[in-house]
Design a protein around this motif. Structure first.
Motif, short mmCIF file in Angstrom:
data_model
loop_
_atom_site.label_atom_id
_atom_site.label_comp_id
_atom_site.label_asym_id
_atom_site.label_seq_id
_atom_site.Cartn_x
_atom_site.Cartn_y
_atom_site.Cartn_z
N SER A 34 40.26 13.64 -21.82
CA SER A 34 41.38 14.69 -21.91
C SER A 34 40.96 15.36 -23.53
O SER A 34 41.01 16.69 -23.69
CB SER A 34 42.69 14.29 -22.28
N ARG A 35 40.58 14.81 -24.44
CA ARG A 35 39.99 15.20 -25.72
C ARG A 35 38.95 16.11 -25.52
O ARG A 35 38.83 17.22 -26.34
CB ARG A 35 39.83 14.03 -26.73
N SER A 82 39.92 19.31 -24.03
CA SER A 82 40.84 20.31 -25.01
C SER A 82 39.85 21.04 -25.85
O SER A 82 39.87 22.15 -26.33
CB SER A 82 41.65 19.50 -25.88
N GLN A 117 38.97 25.02 -26.24
CA GLN A 117 38.96 25.53 -27.52
C GLN A 117 37.80 26.30 -27.87
O GLN A 117 37.91 27.42 -28.39
CB GLN A 117 39.27 24.60 -28.70
#
Length: 172
Positions: free
Chosen positions: A154-155, A158, A162
């Motif tokens: 998930s990191r 993201s 971004q």
């Protein structure tokens, strides 16, 4: 010691024996000063007669032996059944696992081929940083519910989103 011998014949016998044996212990020499004597000849002792087992006990032992043999046979039969059952379950599991792995491999292969075709046919002429991050974002799976048995990414997702929305500025 005198016993009253008028009433009891057993007491009379004990009194007579006690009188006869009264002086015997006086002439015994202690073992340390006694001269070595030859060993007395072995007197054969009578062997006790074999003990006869009662019929009820003999029957009980026989029935108990038969019960134990039946239980042992039943236990072996159950062990064999369990082994066969476990072997079948293990074979089924391996078969199901192999099918699952082959389906996953095929799906991954198809996804990789589709991504490669899309990358090759896509617009590679733009050199902007945003376009690069858009292409990278296309290769990523952003649906977190697709594959639950993989590591948590998930990191990374993201960060890629971004960078796609606001790409870093290239300094030349």
């Amino acid at each position: 010691m005198d016993f009253d011998t008028s009433a009891d014949p057993a007491a009379e016998f004990l009194a007579r024996e006690q009188d006869q044996l009264a002086g015997i212990g006086d002439d015994i020499i202690p073992p340390s000063t006694q001269p070595a004597a030859p060993a007395p000849a072995a007197v054969p002792t009578p062997t006790p007669a074999p003990r006869v087992e009662p019929e009820k006990i003999r029957r009980w032992r026989e029935e108990q032996r038969q019960r134990l043999e039946e239980k042992d046979a039943e236990e072996e039969r159950k062990k064999d059944e369990w082994r066969e059952s476990a072997k079948k379950e293990l074979e089924d599991w391996y078969k199901q696992h192999e099918e699952s792995v082959s389906k996953t491999r095929a799906a991954n292969r198809e996804a990789a081929l589709a991504a490669e075709k899309e990358l090759v046919s896509g617009d590679n002429k733009s050199t902007e940083a945003a376009a690069d991050w858009e292409q990278i974002a296309k290769l990523c799976e952003f649906n977190p519910k697709v594959n639950r048995n993989t590591k948590d990414t998930s990191r990374m997702r993201s960060l890629i989103l971004q960078l796609k929305q606001s790409p870093p500025v290239k300094s030349n």
